[in-house]
Motif scaffolding. Sequence first.
Motif, PDB file in Angstrom:
ATOM      1  N   ARG A  12       0.854  -1.397  -0.068  1.00 20.05           N
ATOM      2  CA  ARG A  12       0.113  -0.120  -0.125  1.00 20.05           C
ATOM      3  C   ARG A  12       1.010   1.444   0.197  1.00 20.05           C
ATOM      4  O   ARG A  12       0.404   2.280  -0.596  1.00 20.05           O
ATOM      5  N   VAL A  13       1.829   1.593   0.728  1.00 22.31           N
ATOM      6  CA  VAL A  13       2.845   2.402   0.787  1.00 22.31           C
ATOM      7  C   VAL A  13       3.384   2.785  -0.711  1.00 22.31           C
ATOM      8  O   VAL A  13       3.583   3.891  -1.003  1.00 22.31           O
ATOM      9  N   GLU A  14       3.886   1.656  -1.189  1.00 28.23           N
ATOM     10  CA  GLU A  14       4.403   1.733  -2.589  1.00 28.23           C
ATOM     11  C   GLU A  14       3.522   2.140  -3.578  1.00 28.23           C
ATOM     12  O   GLU A  14       3.948   3.110  -4.610  1.00 28.23           O
ATOM     13  N   GLU A  15       2.129   1.738  -3.492  1.00 29.30           N
ATOM     14  CA  GLU A  15       1.191   2.252  -4.679  1.00 29.30           C
ATOM     15  C   GLU A  15       0.947   3.510  -4.266  1.00 29.30           C
ATOM     16  O   GLU A  15       0.682   4.525  -5.084  1.00 29.30           O
ATOM     17  N   TYR A  16       0.911   4.153  -2.936  1.00 30.21           N
ATOM     18  CA  TYR A  16       0.695   5.397  -2.646  1.00 30.21           C
ATOM     19  C   TYR A  16       1.816   6.194  -2.878  1.00 30.21           C
ATOM     20  O   TYR A  16       1.538   7.470  -3.739  1.00 30.21           O
ATOM     21  N   LEU A  17       3.056   6.082  -2.892  1.00 30.43           N
ATOM     22  CA  LEU A  17       4.273   6.927  -3.368  1.00 30.43           C
ATOM     23  C   LEU A  17       4.603   6.805  -4.953  1.00 30.43           C
ATOM     24  O   LEU A  17       4.939   7.548  -5.616  1.00 30.43           O
ATOM     25  N   SER A  18       3.965   5.784  -5.407  1.00 34.75           N
ATOM     26  CA  SER A  18       3.819   5.740  -6.986  1.00 34.75           C
ATOM     27  C   SER A  18       3.026   6.378  -7.862  1.00 34.75           C
ATOM     28  O   SER A  18       2.911   6.435  -9.195  1.00 34.75           O
ATOM     29  N   SER A  19       2.075   7.017  -6.889  1.00 33.72           N
ATOM     30  CA  SER A  19       0.818   7.803  -7.752  1.00 33.72           C
ATOM     31  C   SER A  19       1.238   9.113  -8.349  1.00 33.72           C
ATOM     32  O   SER A  19       2.508   9.474  -7.808  1.00 33.72           O
ATOM     33  N   PRO A  20       0.688   9.554  -9.434  1.00 34.43           N
ATOM     34  CA  PRO A  20       1.155  10.722  -9.992  1.00 34.43           C
ATOM     35  C   PRO A  20       1.424  11.846  -9.125  1.00 34.43           C
ATOM     36  O   PRO A  20       2.350  12.763  -9.454  1.00 34.43           O
ATOM     37  N   THR A  21       0.673  11.898  -7.958  1.00 34.55           N
ATOM     38  CA  THR A  21       0.838  13.198  -7.305  1.00 34.55           C
ATOM     39  C   THR A  21       2.199  13.209  -6.569  1.00 34.55           C
ATOM     40  O   THR A  21       2.625  14.317  -6.622  1.00 34.55           O
ATOM     41  N   HIS A  22       2.710  12.154  -6.390  1.00 36.72           N
ATOM     42  CA  HIS A  22       4.276  11.997  -6.006  1.00 36.72           C
ATOM     43  C   HIS A  22       5.240  12.084  -6.733  1.00 36.72           C
ATOM     44  O   HIS A  22       6.278  11.535  -6.531  1.00 36.72           O
ATOM     45  N   GLN A  23       4.916  12.247  -8.238  1.00 39.31           N
ATOM     46  CA  GLN A  23       5.956  12.210  -9.047  1.00 39.31           C
ATOM     47  C   GLN A  23       6.329  13.289  -9.796  1.00 39.31           C
ATOM     48  O   GLN A  23       6.586  13.243 -10.920  1.00 39.31           O
TER      49      GLN A  23
END
Length: 58
Positions: A12-23
């Motif tokens: 879940r943490v990896e999915e959250y961090l890989s979202s476009p908001t965090h890129q």
Amino acid sequence: MPGKLYPEDQKRVEEYLSSPTHQVERKPFNVWLLLGGITLMVIFMGLLSRLLSWFALG
């Protein structure tokens, strides 16, 4: 407390961090720009305080 997460939590943490908001691409931090801005603000506020004291003390 151990530093590792359970696998489902880590996923879940990896999915959250890989979202476009965090890129978001960002420019590198420029310390000279920060120091220049602080210097200009100190000079401006010093001049403003002298101007206000000149008006107040007349």
